[in-house]
Design an enzyme around this catalytic site. Structure first.
Site, PDB file in Angstrom:
ATOM      1  N   GLU A 471      35.980  14.792  -5.128  1.00 53.37           N
ATOM      2  CA  GLU A 471      36.362  14.679  -3.714  1.00 53.37           C
ATOM      3  C   GLU A 471      37.876  14.716  -3.526  1.00 53.37           C
ATOM      4  OE1 GLU A 471      34.359  14.995  -1.408  1.00 53.37           O
ATOM      5  OE2 GLU A 471      32.468  14.589  -2.416  1.00 53.37           O
TER       6      GLU A 471
HETATM    7  C1  LIG Z   1      30.718  14.588 -11.749  1.00 52.03           C
HETATM    8  C2  LIG Z   1      31.335  15.512 -10.757  1.00 52.03           C
HETATM    9  C3  LIG Z   1      30.695  15.745  -9.560  1.00 52.03           C
HETATM   10  C4  LIG Z   1      31.219  16.695  -8.658  1.00 52.03           C
HETATM   11  N1  LIG Z   1      30.505  17.006  -7.532  1.00 52.03           N
HETATM   12  C5  LIG Z   1      30.907  18.070  -6.786  1.00 52.03           C
HETATM   13  C6  LIG Z   1      30.093  18.563  -5.722  1.00 52.03           C
HETATM   14  O1  LIG Z   1      29.020  18.024  -5.424  1.00 52.03           O
HETATM   15  N2  LIG Z   1      30.517  19.654  -5.041  1.00 52.03           N
HETATM   16  C7  LIG Z   1      31.688  20.280  -5.335  1.00 52.03           C
HETATM   17  O2  LIG Z   1      32.011  21.260  -4.676  1.00 52.03           O
HETATM   18  N3  LIG Z   1      32.488  19.837  -6.326  1.00 52.03           N
HETATM   19  C8  LIG Z   1      32.120  18.752  -7.060  1.00 52.03           C
HETATM   20  N4  LIG Z   1      32.918  18.303  -8.085  1.00 52.03           N
HETATM   21  C9  LIG Z   1      34.156  19.016  -8.382  1.00 52.03           C
HETATM   22  C10 LIG Z   1      35.388  18.210  -8.113  1.00 52.03           C
HETATM   23  O3  LIG Z   1      35.602  18.109  -6.737  1.00 52.03           O
HETATM   24  C11 LIG Z   1      36.520  18.894  -8.887  1.00 52.03           C
HETATM   25  O4  LIG Z   1      36.331  18.596 -10.245  1.00 52.03           O
HETATM   26  C12 LIG Z   1      37.880  18.454  -8.411  1.00 52.03           C
HETATM   27  O5  LIG Z   1      38.124  18.919  -7.116  1.00 52.03           O
HETATM   28  C13 LIG Z   1      38.995  18.960  -9.338  1.00 52.03           C
HETATM   29  O6  LIG Z   1      38.864  20.312  -9.617  1.00 52.03           O
HETATM   30  P1  LIG Z   1      38.924  20.807 -11.144  1.00 52.03           P
HETATM   31  O7  LIG Z   1      37.935  20.040 -11.923  1.00 52.03           O
HETATM   32  O8  LIG Z   1      38.807  22.274 -11.143  1.00 52.03           O
HETATM   33  O9  LIG Z   1      40.336  20.362 -11.653  1.00 52.03           O
HETATM   34  P2  LIG Z   1      41.762  21.113 -11.350  1.00 52.03           P
HETATM   35  O10 LIG Z   1      41.840  21.493  -9.919  1.00 52.03           O
HETATM   36  O11 LIG Z   1      41.908  22.160 -12.378  1.00 52.03           O
HETATM   37  O12 LIG Z   1      42.742  19.931 -11.620  1.00 52.03           O
HETATM   38  C14 LIG Z   1      43.144  19.510 -12.940  1.00 52.03           C
HETATM   39  C15 LIG Z   1      44.350  18.580 -12.801  1.00 52.03           C
HETATM   40  O13 LIG Z   1      45.445  19.270 -12.208  1.00 52.03           O
HETATM   41  C16 LIG Z   1      45.912  18.608 -11.041  1.00 52.03           C
HETATM   42  N5  LIG Z   1      46.282  19.576 -10.009  1.00 52.03           N
HETATM   43  C17 LIG Z   1      45.588  20.665  -9.609  1.00 52.03           C
HETATM   44  N6  LIG Z   1      46.243  21.288  -8.620  1.00 52.03           N
HETATM   45  C18 LIG Z   1      47.366  20.588  -8.386  1.00 52.03           C
HETATM   46  C19 LIG Z   1      48.459  20.722  -7.486  1.00 52.03           C
HETATM   47  N7  LIG Z   1      48.514  21.711  -6.595  1.00 52.03           N
HETATM   48  N8  LIG Z   1      49.455  19.808  -7.527  1.00 52.03           N
HETATM   49  C20 LIG Z   1      49.415  18.779  -8.392  1.00 52.03           C
HETATM   50  N9  LIG Z   1      48.404  18.608  -9.276  1.00 52.03           N
HETATM   51  C21 LIG Z   1      47.395  19.489  -9.274  1.00 52.03           C
HETATM   52  C22 LIG Z   1      44.733  17.757 -10.567  1.00 52.03           C
HETATM   53  O14 LIG Z   1      45.160  16.642  -9.814  1.00 52.03           O
HETATM   54  C23 LIG Z   1      44.095  17.364 -11.893  1.00 52.03           C
HETATM   55  O15 LIG Z   1      44.723  16.232 -12.421  1.00 52.03           O
HETATM   56  C24 LIG Z   1      32.435  17.328  -8.958  1.00 52.03           C
HETATM   57  C25 LIG Z   1      33.114  17.038 -10.154  1.00 52.03           C
HETATM   58  C26 LIG Z   1      32.568  16.164 -11.055  1.00 52.03           C
HETATM   59  C27 LIG Z   1      33.294  15.906 -12.348  1.00 52.03           C
END
Ligand SMILES: Cc1cc2nc3c(=O)[nH]c(=O)nc-3n(C[C@H](O)[C@H](O)[C@H](O)COP(=O)(O)OP(=O)(O)OC[C@H]3O[C@@H](n4cnc5c(N)ncnc54)[C@H](O)[C@@H]3O)c2cc1C
Length: 626
Positions: A471
């Site tokens: 989220e």
């Molecule tokens: C158990 C679980 C349930 C989930 N459920 C859902 C769901 O129901 N529906 C759905 O759509 N998604 C869901 N998600 C996805 C979740 O919302 C994403 O994992 C989250 O938004 C982060 O995206 P990412 O994993 O690609 O990490 P990334 O976006 O790759 O981020 C990796 C790191 O980089 C940092 N970062 C990225 N961009 C920036 C920036 N511009 N500036 C500074 N720091 C940055 C982040 O803060 C983080 O620390 C779920 C995830 C999990 C693990």
């Protein structure tokens, strides 16, 4: 009655005066009795159907079996099915809805309080947060038909809902999603369920994306409609929102018997929160073609989806669901912390270990004392209490603002809206970080036993660890707060919040016992304001936002200090309306307030220092030097 229930009742009734909501027309049929009845029912279902199975759903993870048609079927423990049924039968999925569609017209404040029992009993068995958020979104942005066919079946518990935003290559940066939607046939705009498209793409991390708890699953999917040049429109402007049912339905909402082209590619095996399936879903790859012709390849490939709202407005619509979900995540984090706190408290009251240190040293001939008698264990318990009960106060305060936004005068509603804009990143993130710390302390209180699976606290920590990630990650929430929320509408949200804090400070300063804290909060508030200005002094986002997370931490600590000071004002003896407050409650609130001001609020100085100085130590670290 449980001690948690006592705390909840204190916050709801003695502090937030929930009953006054019954003076609003929308809630006029309610009373303290009906509110209590809802809480009693949820407390009972959580105790009987959720809590006893929390360990089982952790060890008996969701698994898949391959069906003859090649699809993967998800198997969940029987207990999860029974919990889901009991929750749906309680009517909580439609609690906030109008009477005429079968709802209870319950204030959101009471709904949130009632749902808290499930968070504490077993967070990942799920109490329908996504389903309710999905259906609520459709009630705001869907057509009458979409509400009738999809949302109402979700409120009844017959169908469930998901939110499909993330993709393997696009998490925080949703503008980079690659899922595509093309119009489905020449008559695509005439479908009674909404303009009909075919979707193709992969959605990652989708919670509750596949299961057999309900007859059908309503996926809400973000995808891009190609522009006139056939290419996806770059940025968030190109994103639209679609209803993609797992099983196809006709205009009356009956299942047609045909499945949609949505395939479960696999389950993610998680650190915690294992009672909820987490899925990789492939949309439109042609595994389950729909119809004989059409779609992406002329042979029916492509998941059928119905546009919600206007094309290109998908993210705006989705935000409706995401804001609710963020308050829900804050509550989940709070209740996981609370579960650990109560487990640690119970353990500390019963575990004999060590002897008091006196001026004459330790007397080994004396019996051991219980660990709750050691100052350091009390420190750990007080930290947990101040984090978790403070978070609960904040979440309920936000829930009360939601009710104000829905039923207040136009002026009050607008004020509540803006306060919620500023408080939502805190309500999501502060409990995610600090109730995780509470869970860590709960393990520490248990010593070695806390590190084993014989006690529940290690699971709470694992379940909790998710909340800083989903989220919107911690980093993303921090950017939202400092980059957008405190500056929006000329900083009016921040001014409104400061005015509310100042009102508490003015009341507290009258109390000799609280004057020191009132002054500390006034100073902290001034420091946050100054750091906000200093961060943006050069109007350079790279400099301003380089330390957004320390800013979020400091801002959150100030908000929580305010919560505690306000609670402290409520329990003081000369507050004559506080007769129902017991001496233990009074002592607990005053001690937790003192703890928070002496041990926590003092942390904000170094956090704000780097913000105000626009310190680029982290930003300028050369990659090669790591
Ligand atoms: C158990 C679980 C349930 C989930 N459920 C859902 C769901 O129901 N529906 C759905 O759509 N998604 C869901 N998600 C996805 C979740 O919302 C994403 O994992 C989250 O938004 C982060 O995206 P990412 O994993 O690609 O990490 P990334 O976006 O790759 O981020 C990796 C790191 O980089 C940092 N970062 C990225 N961009 C920036 C920036 N511009 N500036 C500074 N720091 C940055 C982040 O803060 C983080 O620390 C779920 C995830 C999990 C693990």
């Amino acid at each position: 009655m449980s001690s948690y229930r006592n705390t909840l009742d204190f916050l709801l009734h003695d502090w937030l005066h929930a009953e006054t909501l019954t003076q609003r027309q929308r809630y006029a049929e309610h009373s303290r009795e009906t509110f209590d009845a809802v809480l009693d029912t949820c407390e009972r279902i959580a105790r009987e159907k959720y809590a006893p199975f929390n360990r089982l759903i952790d060890t008996d993870e969701p698994r898949t079996v391959t069906e003859p048609d090649g699809s993967l079927r998800v198997v969940l423990p029987q207990a999860t099915h029974e919990a889901h049924r009991a929750y749906a039968e309680s009517g909580m999925l439609s609690a906030a809805q109008d009477h005429d569609i079968g709802g209870m017209q319950l204030p959101y404040l009471v709904e949130a309080a009632a749902n808290s029992f499930f968070g504490m009993a077993s967070i990942s068995m799920g109490s329908g947060l996504l389903t309710v958020g999905n259906a609520n979104l459709l009630m705001v942005h869907g057509t009458e038909k979409q509400k009738q066919v999809f949302a109402l079946k979700e409120f009844s518990g017959q169908w469930s809902g998901t939110m499909c935003l993330s993709e393997p290559q696009a998490g925080s940066s949703l503008s980079d999603i690659a899922t595509k939607a093309i119009p489905d046939g020449a008559d695509f705009a005439q479908d009674p369920l909404g303009p009909r498209y075919r979707l193709r793409g992969n959605k990652m991390w989708i919670s509750a994306g596949e299961h057999e708890l309900t007859e059908n699953i309503v996926h809400l999917v973000l995808a891009k409609i190609p522009g006139p040049d056939g290419k996806p429109v770059p940025g968030v402007k190109g994103i639209s929102l679609f209803i993609v049912p797992k099983k196809l339905v006709n205009a009356e909402g009956e299942l047609t018997g045909e499945r949609n082209d949505v395939a479960l590619a696999g389950l993610n095996h998680k650190c915690g929160w294992r009672g909820t399936t987490n899925t990789l879903l492939n949309f439109g790859e042609g595994k389950f073609p729909v119809g004989q012709a059409g779609g992406y390849d002329g042979n029916g490939a492509g998941a059928v989806g119905y546009l919600v709202g206007q094309a290109g407005e998908g993210l705006r619509c989705m935000f409706h669901m995401m804001n609710e979900a963020r308050i829900g995540i804050g509550m989940a984090a709070t209740m996981l912390g609370m579960a650990g706190y109560h487990a640690a408290l119970d353990y500390a009251k019963n575990r004999p270990q060590g002897r008091p240190i006196t001026g004459a040293g330790k007397d080994a001939s004396q019996p051991q004392i219980r660990i709750i008698e050691h100052a350091d264990v009390k420190r750990m318990l007080l930290a947990q209490k101040s984090y978790c009960e403070g978070s609960l106060a904040l979440l309920l305060y936000c829930a009360r603002l939601v009710d104000e936004q829905r039923t207040g005068t136009p002026e009050a509603a607008d004020e509540a809206r803006l306060l919620l804009e500023v408080l939502t990143p805190i309500a999501k993130s502060w409990p995610s970080e600090w109730c995780l710390e509470a869970n860590s302390l709960a393990i520490q209180v248990h010593g070695g036993y806390g590190y084993t699976r014989d006690f529940p606290v290690e699971q709470y920590w694992r379940d909790q660890r998710l909340n800083m990630i989903h989220e919107g990650t911690h980093g993303v929430q921090a950017l939202d707060l400092l980059g957008r929320k405190v500056r929006m509408e000329g900083g009016r949200g921040l001014s409104l919040l400061a005015a509310r804090m100042n009102a508490t400070i003015e009341r507290a300063i009258q109390q000799p016992e609280l004057a020191e804290h009132a002054n500390a909060l006034a100073q902290a508030l001034q420091q946050v304001g100054a750091a906000t200005k200093a961060a943006w002094a050069t109007e350079n986002p790279t400099e301003a936002l380089a330390n957004a997370v320390p800013y979020l931490q400091a801002f959150g600590h100030v908000v929580l200090a305010w919560m505690w000071l306000d609670l402290a004002c409520r329990v003081l003896p000369d507050d004559t309306t506080a007769a129902a407050i017991t001496p233990e409650r009074r002592a607990g609130v005053l001690h937790a307030t003192r703890y928070f001001f002496h041990y926590e609020l003092t942390k904000i100085k170094p956090w704000l220092q780097v913000v105000a100085a626009r310190d680029l130590t982290c930003a300028t670290m050369p990659e090669a030097a790591f």
